[in-house]
Design a protein around this motif. Structure first.
Motif, PDB file in Angstrom:
ATOM      1  N   TRP A  65      -7.891   7.872  -0.601  1.00  0.00           N
ATOM      2  CA  TRP A  65      -6.837   8.153   0.365  1.00  0.00           C
ATOM      3  C   TRP A  65      -7.429   8.371   1.750  1.00  0.00           C
ATOM      4  O   TRP A  65      -8.489   8.970   1.897  1.00  0.00           O
ATOM      5  CB  TRP A  65      -6.061   9.404  -0.052  1.00  0.00           C
ATOM      6  N   LEU A  66      -6.728   7.883   2.746  1.00  0.00           N
ATOM      7  CA  LEU A  66      -7.075   8.084   4.147  1.00  0.00           C
ATOM      8  C   LEU A  66      -5.962   8.926   4.757  1.00  0.00           C
ATOM      9  O   LEU A  66      -4.790   8.579   4.614  1.00  0.00           O
ATOM     10  CB  LEU A  66      -7.190   6.718   4.832  1.00  0.00           C
ATOM     11  N   SER A  67      -6.303  10.027   5.413  1.00  0.00           N
ATOM     12  CA  SER A  67      -5.299  10.940   5.973  1.00  0.00           C
ATOM     13  C   SER A  67      -5.686  11.354   7.386  1.00  0.00           C
ATOM     14  O   SER A  67      -6.864  11.513   7.696  1.00  0.00           O
ATOM     15  CB  SER A  67      -5.177  12.205   5.125  1.00  0.00           C
ATOM     16  N   TYR A  68      -4.652  11.551   8.210  1.00  0.00           N
ATOM     17  CA  TYR A  68      -4.884  12.066   9.563  1.00  0.00           C
ATOM     18  C   TYR A  68      -3.701  12.924   9.992  1.00  0.00           C
ATOM     19  O   TYR A  68      -2.620  12.844   9.421  1.00  0.00           O
ATOM     20  CB  TYR A  68      -5.134  10.931  10.564  1.00  0.00           C
ATOM     21  N   ASN A  69      -3.952  13.759  11.005  1.00  0.00           N
ATOM     22  CA  ASN A  69      -2.894  14.610  11.549  1.00  0.00           C
ATOM     23  C   ASN A  69      -1.833  13.753  12.217  1.00  0.00           C
ATOM     24  O   ASN A  69      -2.153  12.932  13.086  1.00  0.00           O
ATOM     25  CB  ASN A  69      -3.452  15.591  12.590  1.00  0.00           C
ATOM     26  N   ASP A  70      -0.596  13.954  11.833  1.00  0.00           N
ATOM     27  CA  ASP A  70       0.514  13.260  12.463  1.00  0.00           C
ATOM     28  C   ASP A  70       0.659  13.802  13.890  1.00  0.00           C
ATOM     29  O   ASP A  70       0.826  15.008  14.079  1.00  0.00           O
ATOM     30  CB  ASP A  70       1.796  13.511  11.669  1.00  0.00           C
TER      31      ASP A  70
ATOM     32  N   THR B 263       0.854  -1.180   0.000  1.00  0.00           N
ATOM     33  CA  THR B 263       0.000   0.000   0.000  1.00  0.00           C
ATOM     34  C   THR B 263       0.887   1.226   0.000  1.00  0.00           C
ATOM     35  O   THR B 263       1.865   1.281   0.721  1.00  0.00           O
ATOM     36  CB  THR B 263      -0.902   0.025   1.256  1.00  0.00           C
ATOM     37  N   THR B 264       0.521   2.192  -0.802  1.00  0.00           N
ATOM     38  CA  THR B 264       1.285   3.426  -0.840  1.00  0.00           C
ATOM     39  C   THR B 264       0.986   4.230   0.412  1.00  0.00           C
ATOM     40  O   THR B 264      -0.156   4.402   0.795  1.00  0.00           O
ATOM     41  CB  THR B 264       0.917   4.240  -2.090  1.00  0.00           C
ATOM     42  N   SER B 265       2.034   4.691   1.040  1.00  0.00           N
ATOM     43  CA  SER B 265       1.900   5.517   2.236  1.00  0.00           C
ATOM     44  C   SER B 265       2.778   6.737   2.050  1.00  0.00           C
ATOM     45  O   SER B 265       3.857   6.637   1.495  1.00  0.00           O
ATOM     46  CB  SER B 265       2.365   4.735   3.464  1.00  0.00           C
ATOM     47  N   SER B 266       2.315   7.875   2.511  1.00  0.00           N
ATOM     48  CA  SER B 266       3.145   9.060   2.405  1.00  0.00           C
ATOM     49  C   SER B 266       2.945   9.950   3.610  1.00  0.00           C
ATOM     50  O   SER B 266       1.973   9.847   4.325  1.00  0.00           O
ATOM     51  CB  SER B 266       2.840   9.827   1.123  1.00  0.00           C
ATOM     52  N   MET B 267       3.908  10.797   3.783  1.00  0.00           N
ATOM     53  CA  MET B 267       3.858  11.760   4.870  1.00  0.00           C
ATOM     54  C   MET B 267       4.099  13.115   4.241  1.00  0.00           C
ATOM     55  O   MET B 267       5.148  13.346   3.673  1.00  0.00           O
ATOM     56  CB  MET B 267       4.954  11.434   5.878  1.00  0.00           C
ATOM     57  N   ASN B 268       3.112  13.967   4.275  1.00  0.00           N
ATOM     58  CA  ASN B 268       3.288  15.317   3.760  1.00  0.00           C
ATOM     59  C   ASN B 268       3.638  16.189   4.945  1.00  0.00           C
ATOM     60  O   ASN B 268       2.768  16.677   5.654  1.00  0.00           O
ATOM     61  CB  ASN B 268       2.024  15.799   3.062  1.00  0.00           C
TER      62      ASN B 268
ATOM     63  N   GLY C 288       1.601  18.170   7.756  1.00  0.00           N
ATOM     64  CA  GLY C 288       1.521  17.418   8.996  1.00  0.00           C
ATOM     65  C   GLY C 288       0.569  16.249   8.921  1.00  0.00           C
ATOM     66  O   GLY C 288      -0.039  15.870   9.923  1.00  0.00           O
ATOM     67  N   LEU C 289       0.422  15.659   7.733  1.00  0.00           N
ATOM     68  CA  LEU C 289      -0.512  14.555   7.539  1.00  0.00           C
ATOM     69  C   LEU C 289       0.207  13.246   7.271  1.00  0.00           C
ATOM     70  O   LEU C 289       1.257  13.217   6.643  1.00  0.00           O
ATOM     71  CB  LEU C 289      -1.433  14.840   6.343  1.00  0.00           C
ATOM     72  N   VAL C 290      -0.405  12.172   7.730  1.00  0.00           N
ATOM     73  CA  VAL C 290      -0.004  10.821   7.349  1.00  0.00           C
ATOM     74  C   VAL C 290      -1.108  10.335   6.416  1.00  0.00           C
ATOM     75  O   VAL C 290      -2.289  10.467   6.737  1.00  0.00           O
ATOM     76  CB  VAL C 290       0.109   9.897   8.575  1.00  0.00           C
ATOM     77  N   THR C 291      -0.736   9.798   5.255  1.00  0.00           N
ATOM     78  CA  THR C 291      -1.709   9.404   4.243  1.00  0.00           C
ATOM     79  C   THR C 291      -1.448   7.982   3.765  1.00  0.00           C
ATOM     80  O   THR C 291      -0.314   7.626   3.481  1.00  0.00           O
ATOM     81  CB  THR C 291      -1.656  10.387   3.045  1.00  0.00           C
ATOM     82  N   LEU C 292      -2.525   7.203   3.692  1.00  0.00           N
ATOM     83  CA  LEU C 292      -2.473   5.825   3.197  1.00  0.00           C
ATOM     84  C   LEU C 292      -3.466   5.685   2.052  1.00  0.00           C
ATOM     85  O   LEU C 292      -4.559   6.254   2.103  1.00  0.00           O
ATOM     86  CB  LEU C 292      -2.869   4.836   4.302  1.00  0.00           C
ATOM     87  N   GLN C 293      -3.112   4.887   1.051  1.00  0.00           N
ATOM     88  CA  GLN C 293      -4.044   4.624  -0.043  1.00  0.00           C
ATOM     89  C   GLN C 293      -4.954   3.469   0.351  1.00  0.00           C
ATOM     90  O   GLN C 293      -4.508   2.494   0.966  1.00  0.00           O
ATOM     91  CB  GLN C 293      -3.295   4.286  -1.330  1.00  0.00           C
TER      92      GLN C 293
END
Length: 172
Positions: free
Chosen positions: A133-138, A36-41, A45-50
């Motif tokens: 995409w699923l995102s939340y505050n890091d 699964t693609t995961s990224s941190m912008n 300040g977000l953590v994002t998962l596909q």
């Protein structure tokens, strides 16, 4: 001179939108069963998962997982539906607000201003390419934003909880 400033401004804007992507593999029961693609912008300040699921299915799964972990879902906001209610178009976009006073209260005891970012929120959205995409505050971002000191255990526990429910929601 104006061209140089414009090009510099454009380059800065583009670089602020970039995210770092990594592919994660794990055999943990709550982790993904496939790549699964995961990224941190870090700029946001977000953590994002596909997610391999639709926005609605991901949100349903997430809400169920949150409740099964003893946390409370306070609200589920369907921004697309709300936009349609005023004759505007928006790709599927939902936010689930949830929490547990046993986790949130110690964080607010560390720094009360963090209450503006609580309860926790997870965004599930569909991009222009129909990817979900699923995102939340890091929590590390919140630590910096609110200058939280001496509460690393609380931050780590919240990070683990957010990671666990998020990965479970996007698992196949």
């Amino acid at each position: 001179m104006i061209k140089i400033v414009s090009i510099t401004a454009l380059a800065l804007a583009i670089s602020s939108c970039a995210s770092v992507g990594t592919t994660l593999n794990s055999s943990d029961d709550n982790a993904l069963t496939a790549n699964t693609t995961s990224s941190m912008n870090t700029n946001k300040g977000l953590v994002t998962l596909q997610s391999p699921h639709s926005v609605n299915d991901t949100a349903d799964k997430l809400a169920s997982i949150i409740e099964s972990k003893g946390m409370k879902v306070f609200a589920r906001v369907d921004h697309q539906k709300n936009a349609q209610g005023v004759s505007l178009a928006l790709r599927p976009t939902q936010v689930i607000m949830f929490g547990n006073p046993k986790a949130g209260t110690p964080l607010m005891q560390c720094e009360q201003s963090v209450a503006i970012d609580l309860p926790q929120k997870i965004l599930i959205s569909e991009d222009a390419d129909k990817k979900v995409w699923l995102s939340y505050n890091d929590p590390e971002y919140l630590k910096t934003r609110h200058n939280i000191k001496g509460c690393d255990t609380v931050i780590n526990n919240i990070s683990k909880a957010l990671d666990g429910v998020s990965r479970a929601a996007v698992a196949k």
